[in-house]
Design a protein around this motif. Structure first.
Motif, PDB file in Angstrom:
ATOM      1  N   ASN A  46      45.065 -35.102  48.334  1.00 25.25           N
ATOM      2  CA  ASN A  46      45.533 -36.384  47.801  1.00 25.25           C
ATOM      3  C   ASN A  46      44.847 -37.543  48.504  1.00 25.25           C
ATOM      4  N   GLY A  47      44.676 -38.629  47.762  1.00 27.51           N
ATOM      5  CA  GLY A  47      44.158 -39.844  48.366  1.00 27.51           C
ATOM      6  C   GLY A  47      42.647 -39.953  48.393  1.00 27.51           C
ATOM      7  N   GLU A  48      41.942 -38.964  47.872  1.00 24.97           N
ATOM      8  CA  GLU A  48      40.488 -39.044  47.876  1.00 24.97           C
ATOM      9  C   GLU A  48      39.985 -39.802  46.662  1.00 24.97           C
ATOM     10  N   ASP A  49      38.826 -40.419  46.807  1.00 22.08           N
ATOM     11  CA  ASP A  49      38.142 -41.041  45.679  1.00 22.08           C
ATOM     12  C   ASP A  49      37.326 -39.920  45.035  1.00 22.08           C
ATOM     13  N   PHE A  50      37.847 -39.375  43.935  1.00 21.36           N
ATOM     14  CA  PHE A  50      37.295 -38.155  43.339  1.00 21.36           C
ATOM     15  C   PHE A  50      37.195 -38.339  41.836  1.00 21.36           C
ATOM     16  N   SER A  51      36.064 -37.949  41.254  1.00 17.79           N
ATOM     17  CA  SER A  51      35.914 -38.012  39.800  1.00 17.79           C
ATOM     18  C   SER A  51      35.156 -36.781  39.315  1.00 17.79           C
ATOM     19  N   SER A  59      31.358 -32.891  40.154  1.00 14.21           N
ATOM     20  CA  SER A  59      32.356 -33.762  40.775  1.00 14.21           C
ATOM     21  C   SER A  59      31.662 -34.711  41.740  1.00 14.21           C
ATOM     22  N   VAL A  60      32.285 -35.875  41.923  1.00 11.11           N
ATOM     23  CA  VAL A  60      31.810 -36.841  42.901  1.00 11.11           C
ATOM     24  C   VAL A  60      32.978 -37.180  43.820  1.00 11.11           C
ATOM     25  N   THR A  61      32.777 -36.976  45.111  1.00  8.29           N
ATOM     26  CA  THR A  61      33.772 -37.313  46.123  1.00  8.29           C
ATOM     27  C   THR A  61      33.189 -38.404  47.001  1.00  8.29           C
ATOM     28  N   ARG A  62      33.965 -39.464  47.200  1.00  8.22           N
ATOM     29  CA  ARG A  62      33.557 -40.525  48.122  1.00  8.22           C
ATOM     30  C   ARG A  62      34.564 -40.562  49.259  1.00  8.22           C
ATOM     31  N   ARG A  63      34.049 -40.670  50.475  1.00  6.34           N
ATOM     32  CA  ARG A  63      34.956 -40.675  51.620  1.00  6.34           C
ATOM     33  C   ARG A  63      34.379 -41.544  52.734  1.00  6.34           C
ATOM     34  N   THR A  64      35.255 -42.180  53.459  1.00  9.50           N
ATOM     35  CA  THR A  64      34.888 -42.845  54.703  1.00  9.50           C
ATOM     36  C   THR A  64      35.451 -41.983  55.815  1.00  9.50           C
ATOM     37  N   GLN A  65      34.580 -41.543  56.702  1.00  8.58           N
ATOM     38  CA  GLN A  65      34.960 -40.564  57.721  1.00  8.58           C
ATOM     39  C   GLN A  65      34.529 -41.063  59.094  1.00  8.58           C
TER      40      GLN A  65
END
Length: 111
Positions: A46-51, A59-65
């Motif tokens: 939950n909470g991921e920027d996912f499309s 799929s495309v996942t964007r994350r700040t880590q």
């Protein structure tokens, strides 16, 4: 373990890890995962920027880590209905392709 062949067995994981040179603090990255055909389901934390693409194969996942030691990573767990075949992961930072990982999901060998 580093490999390019992952058995299609529920619970097995695959993913990537990249060590960035001279990088401190937070890193914004984007992962593009390309499958040979759509899985039965897509699932993320939950909470991921996912499309997901219209055809269900990408799929495309964007994350700040946080990356205090310069390491960024992401992993997926095999679920029922995931496809066999060639997979590809592309990792971008600031729209620049940093690395490409190509691997194959293979049938579990029968004993």
């Amino acid at each position: 373990m580093r490999t390019t062949r992952v058995p299609l067995q529920q619970g097995n994981a695959y993913g990537w890890r990249i060590k960035l040179k001279d990088y401190q603090g937070e890193v914004k990255w984007r992962e593009v995962l390309r499958l040979p055909k759509p899985p039965e389901t897509w699932g993320t934390d939950n909470g991921e920027d996912f499309s997901i693409s219209a055809d269900g194969t990408t799929s495309v996942t964007r994350r700040t880590q946080s990356a205090p030691d310069g390491v960024i990573e992401n992993f997926w767990t095999i679920a029922p209905g995931d496809p066999l075949g060639k997979h590809r992961i592309e990792v971008y930072i600031d729209d620049r392709l940093i690395s490409t990982f190509e691997f194959e999901i293979i049938p579990v060998k029968q004993i």
